[in-house]
Design a protein around this motif. Sequence first.
Motif, short mmCIF file in Angstrom:
data_model
loop_
_atom_site.label_atom_id
_atom_site.label_comp_id
_atom_site.label_asym_id
_atom_site.label_seq_id
_atom_site.Cartn_x
_atom_site.Cartn_y
_atom_site.Cartn_z
N ASP A 255 22.99 30.30 -11.64
CA ASP A 255 23.75 31.54 -11.67
C ASP A 255 24.53 31.68 -12.96
OD1 ASP A 255 22.84 32.12 -9.14
OD2 ASP A 255 24.61 31.32 -8.12
N VAL A 256 24.99 30.55 -13.50
CA VAL A 256 25.70 30.51 -14.77
C VAL A 256 24.96 29.55 -15.69
CG1 VAL A 256 27.84 29.91 -15.95
CG2 VAL A 256 27.93 31.04 -13.73
N ASN A 257 24.61 30.00 -16.87
CA ASN A 257 23.97 29.16 -17.87
C ASN A 257 24.95 28.97 -19.02
OD1 ASN A 257 21.07 28.90 -16.84
ND2 ASN A 257 21.38 31.12 -16.81
N ASP A 258 25.52 27.80 -19.09
CA ASP A 258 26.58 27.57 -20.07
C ASP A 258 26.75 26.08 -20.27
OD1 ASP A 258 28.67 28.13 -21.82
OD2 ASP A 258 29.49 29.70 -20.51
N SER A 259 27.62 25.72 -21.18
CA SER A 259 28.00 24.33 -21.39
C SER A 259 29.50 24.27 -21.60
CB SER A 259 27.27 23.73 -22.59
OG SER A 259 27.64 24.39 -23.79
N ALA A 260 30.07 23.09 -21.37
CA ALA A 260 31.52 22.94 -21.51
C ALA A 260 31.85 21.52 -21.93
CB ALA A 260 32.22 23.28 -20.20
N TYR B 141 54.34 6.93 -18.47
CA TYR B 141 53.06 7.36 -19.04
C TYR B 141 53.14 8.82 -19.45
CZ TYR B 141 52.01 9.92 -14.73
OH TYR B 141 52.03 10.81 -13.69
N VAL B 142 52.20 9.21 -20.30
CA VAL B 142 52.01 10.60 -20.70
C VAL B 142 50.52 10.83 -20.84
CG1 VAL B 142 52.20 10.08 -23.17
CG2 VAL B 142 52.71 12.40 -22.34
N ALA B 143 50.06 12.03 -20.47
CA ALA B 143 48.62 12.29 -20.49
C ALA B 143 48.36 13.77 -20.73
CB ALA B 143 47.97 11.86 -19.18
N TYR B 144 47.20 14.05 -21.32
CA TYR B 144 46.72 15.42 -21.51
C TYR B 144 45.27 15.45 -21.03
CZ TYR B 144 45.68 19.94 -23.63
OH TYR B 144 45.33 21.26 -23.82
N ALA B 145 44.94 16.45 -20.20
CA ALA B 145 43.60 16.52 -19.63
C ALA B 145 43.14 17.97 -19.52
CB ALA B 145 43.59 15.86 -18.24
N THR B 146 41.82 18.15 -19.49
CA THR B 146 41.23 19.49 -19.40
C THR B 146 40.18 19.54 -18.30
OG1 THR B 146 39.50 19.00 -21.04
CG2 THR B 146 41.61 19.86 -21.87
N SER B 147 39.84 20.77 -17.91
CA SER B 147 38.81 20.99 -16.91
C SER B 147 38.18 22.35 -17.13
CB SER B 147 39.39 20.91 -15.49
OG SER B 147 40.29 21.98 -15.26
N PHE B 148 37.09 22.62 -16.41
CA PHE B 148 36.46 23.95 -16.46
C PHE B 148 35.86 24.26 -15.11
CE2 PHE B 148 32.73 21.38 -16.87
CZ PHE B 148 31.66 22.16 -16.42
N LEU B 149 35.69 25.57 -14.85
CA LEU B 149 35.11 26.04 -13.60
C LEU B 149 34.27 27.27 -13.88
CD1 LEU B 149 35.27 25.20 -10.59
CD2 LEU B 149 37.03 26.94 -10.30
N PRO B 150 32.99 27.28 -13.51
CA PRO B 150 32.13 28.43 -13.80
C PRO B 150 32.64 29.71 -13.16
CG PRO B 150 30.83 26.55 -13.08
CD PRO B 150 32.26 26.20 -12.83
N THR B 151 32.38 30.82 -13.82
CA THR B 151 32.75 32.15 -13.31
C THR B 151 31.50 33.02 -13.31
OG1 THR B 151 34.95 31.91 -14.30
CG2 THR B 151 34.28 34.12 -13.62
N SER B 152 31.08 33.43 -12.14
CA SER B 152 29.88 34.27 -12.03
C SER B 152 30.21 35.71 -12.39
CB SER B 152 29.31 34.21 -10.61
OG SER B 152 28.95 32.89 -10.26
N LYS C 192 32.44 33.51 -19.20
CA LYS C 192 32.44 32.08 -19.50
C LYS C 192 33.30 31.36 -18.48
CE LYS C 192 36.08 32.85 -22.97
NZ LYS C 192 36.43 32.70 -24.39
N PRO C 193 33.16 30.03 -18.36
CA PRO C 193 33.97 29.31 -17.37
C PRO C 193 35.46 29.45 -17.64
CG PRO C 193 32.16 27.94 -18.18
CD PRO C 193 32.21 29.16 -19.06
N SER C 194 36.24 29.50 -16.57
CA SER C 194 37.68 29.40 -16.74
C SER C 194 38.00 27.96 -17.15
CB SER C 194 38.40 29.76 -15.44
OG SER C 194 38.11 28.81 -14.43
N SER C 195 39.09 27.79 -17.86
CA SER C 195 39.44 26.46 -18.37
C SER C 195 40.84 26.08 -17.89
CB SER C 195 39.39 26.45 -19.90
OG SER C 195 40.32 27.37 -20.45
N ASP D 109 43.20 29.31 -18.07
CA ASP D 109 42.85 30.46 -18.89
C ASP D 109 41.51 31.04 -18.46
OD1 ASP D 109 45.01 30.75 -20.83
OD2 ASP D 109 44.41 28.77 -21.54
N ASN D 110 41.18 32.22 -19.03
CA ASN D 110 39.93 32.93 -18.72
C ASN D 110 39.86 33.33 -17.25
OD1 ASN D 110 39.18 32.46 -21.41
ND2 ASN D 110 38.12 30.56 -20.86
N VAL D 111 41.00 33.67 -16.68
CA VAL D 111 41.05 34.11 -15.29
C VAL D 111 40.68 35.59 -15.24
CG1 VAL D 111 42.54 34.41 -13.27
CG2 VAL D 111 42.83 32.42 -14.77
N LEU D 112 39.90 35.97 -14.24
CA LEU D 112 39.49 37.37 -14.11
C LEU D 112 40.67 38.27 -13.75
CD1 LEU D 112 36.07 37.17 -12.20
CD2 LEU D 112 36.48 37.32 -14.66
#
Length: 708
Positions: A463-468, A486-497, A507-510, A543-546
């Motif tokens: 349904d979604v053709n992408d890379s992240a 401790y301290v940390a920084y992390a990222t994620s992504f989620l496809p958006t149809s 594009k995927p939300s991040s 980010d990239n929220v509809l």
Amino acid sequence: MADVRSELNFAAGRRVLLAGAAVLALTGAAGGAMAADAAGAAASDKTQLDELVVTARGYVPTTDVSATKSAIPLVETPQSVTVVTRDQINVLNIQNLQQAMRYSAGAVGENFGPDERFDWLTLRGFSPVEYIDGLQAPVGSVGSVGLDLWDAESVEILKGPSGVLYGQTPPGGIVNFTSRRPHADFAAEVQGQYGSFDHKQIAGTITGKLDASDTFEGSLTALWRDHDTQLNYAHSKRVMIAPALTWNIDAGTHFTFLSYYQHDDARGGDGGFLPEVGTLLPNPNGQIPVNFNPGEPGYNRFKRALYGIGYQFDHAFNDHISFVQNLKYSVQDEHFTSIYGNGLEADNRTLDRADFLFPEYIKSLAVDSRLQIKANTGAIEHTVLAGVDFREVWNHTQFYFGDAPSIDLYNPVYGKPIPATWFNSPNYINSDNTQTGIYAQDSLKWNHWRLTASIRNDWLRGDVNDSAFTYRVGLNYLFDIGLAPYVAYATSFLPTSGADFGGHAFKPSSGSQIEGGVKFEPHNLGRDTKVFITAAGYDLVQDNVLTSDPNHAFFSLQTGQVEVTGAEFEAVARVHERLTINASYSYTNAVVTRSNDVGATGKQVTNVPKFKASLLVDYTQQTGPLAGLGFGAGIRYLGTSFGDEFNTLRAPPETLGDLIAHYDYRKWRLAVNVSNIADKVYVARCTSTAACYYSSRREVFVSLDRKW
């Protein structure tokens, strides 16, 4: 009820934290007194241990694999992780995954009241996705599958972006369900349970080696449940069986076969979809009864089969290089037929209703393969992880909609003819999606420093053709006393149809998060005293929220943003196998920071309470004439939340109490658990003026266990 519905402010939050800290501080004095008492009754530590009538050695977690896919101690892991162990589940008699969140920080369950079908959870403001044995469950319209907790060895709650090891995930985190595994030492347990709403349950588990050469180990876990619910005319049945087998090929090579099958049949109705007037707001005809069933007892039905089959393969080439592969083929096959409330008429007593049929068939094949290398470069110790995972998900879902006869809220009459559905959309969803990801991680140790750095790239097809691309970096400093900031920084992504007005695919939300905190695992407390404390603060942005396109009706743009700032405190302690403590506090400020929807910017995200606090203390007498007798009490606070994006539907805060009583004699255990002891009737959520949900009423369970 208004006198108990005042919002928890920061001062009250500090009082809860201080109360938890005070209880923890008392463990030193209490532990000393207990130790002195034991010393007077025993000549040695061995004699003291022999006097213990019940133990829960694994109540306080120390190591978790799911957060780093390596056996790294929790105190050295640069991420907030809650582990609900099997011992916690047993001692607290937790019934399901939603209840497991009651005394955990940052996580909220039972968002739509009691539910026989799914686990409705939020984690740092977002709905998490459920994993089983490190591989994503066959989820579809809901992020969980409702696998019974009786088969859990533990439940791991990973908070914050976890995309670097798991691919497409919500920014709030994930929940992993680790199933029971075979063990060489023989152990068995049978449990009978009876409780509120004619709850009847029989469950058992057995494990041990299968041959004299210790080549094969097996286990079998099973459960049968039959009960009514707090809803009139609703009834539910469940059968679950989970066999497992380990083949110890040689000292460094092991193959563990894992499987489960669960069948659910819930008839009569699901609750919810009640009008705001009469639940959250006054109704001139009175409050709608909490046991009112808006469905059709002879028509509503939820029928589901869950099953999975797979394995974990481990091979150590030598002391430095090892390989692990996890594979699982799993299916969720469900059929949902529901008459539900669809709005209140002007007389404030006639409920309009609608018909919804929802057959859903999801199957998933997931495999994760990783190589681990341990090596040194000078004074620096490395644990390097390199892996690839693949997941393919097939989803075939149909939707059918129709009308249903209305019903009187206060004098319901069921059994009227139900017309045929008027809108059928067979093959509405018929998708085949794949995710392929490669990842690498290095965990470095140098003196007291711990550095964890991870990278990953995913390719999506379907349904979604992408890379992240996602990554994570975290730094810990471990003091000799067991304190680790401790301290940390992390990222994620989620496809958006879907696509915008111009036909450009979304594009995927991040998600991105910075988190800082401290973990404390004190040493030298003795072999039967364990404490683990975590405190953390974070800032999480999606980010990239509809959001709506102001120039083109019915279209969206990806210019929306959500920000969650929060603080969490969690403590788990087990002192001399007598005193048990679970304390937590959460501040979760989830706000829409950018939106084209007028009036939504600056509002709280729906179904996310800003405050949550809990404290549970349990004590068991281990010596003397009352040995084996124990009591516990818990208090839970859940703050205000909103059911709509404009924050007009306000679910008020609530404070609930729980009680535990148990008696252990040799291999027997008798326990009584009471939740919501005051039987408070309140609205858990309203997602619209026509969709409000009562929370769980008081439940009492009596359990009798026999262990071997």
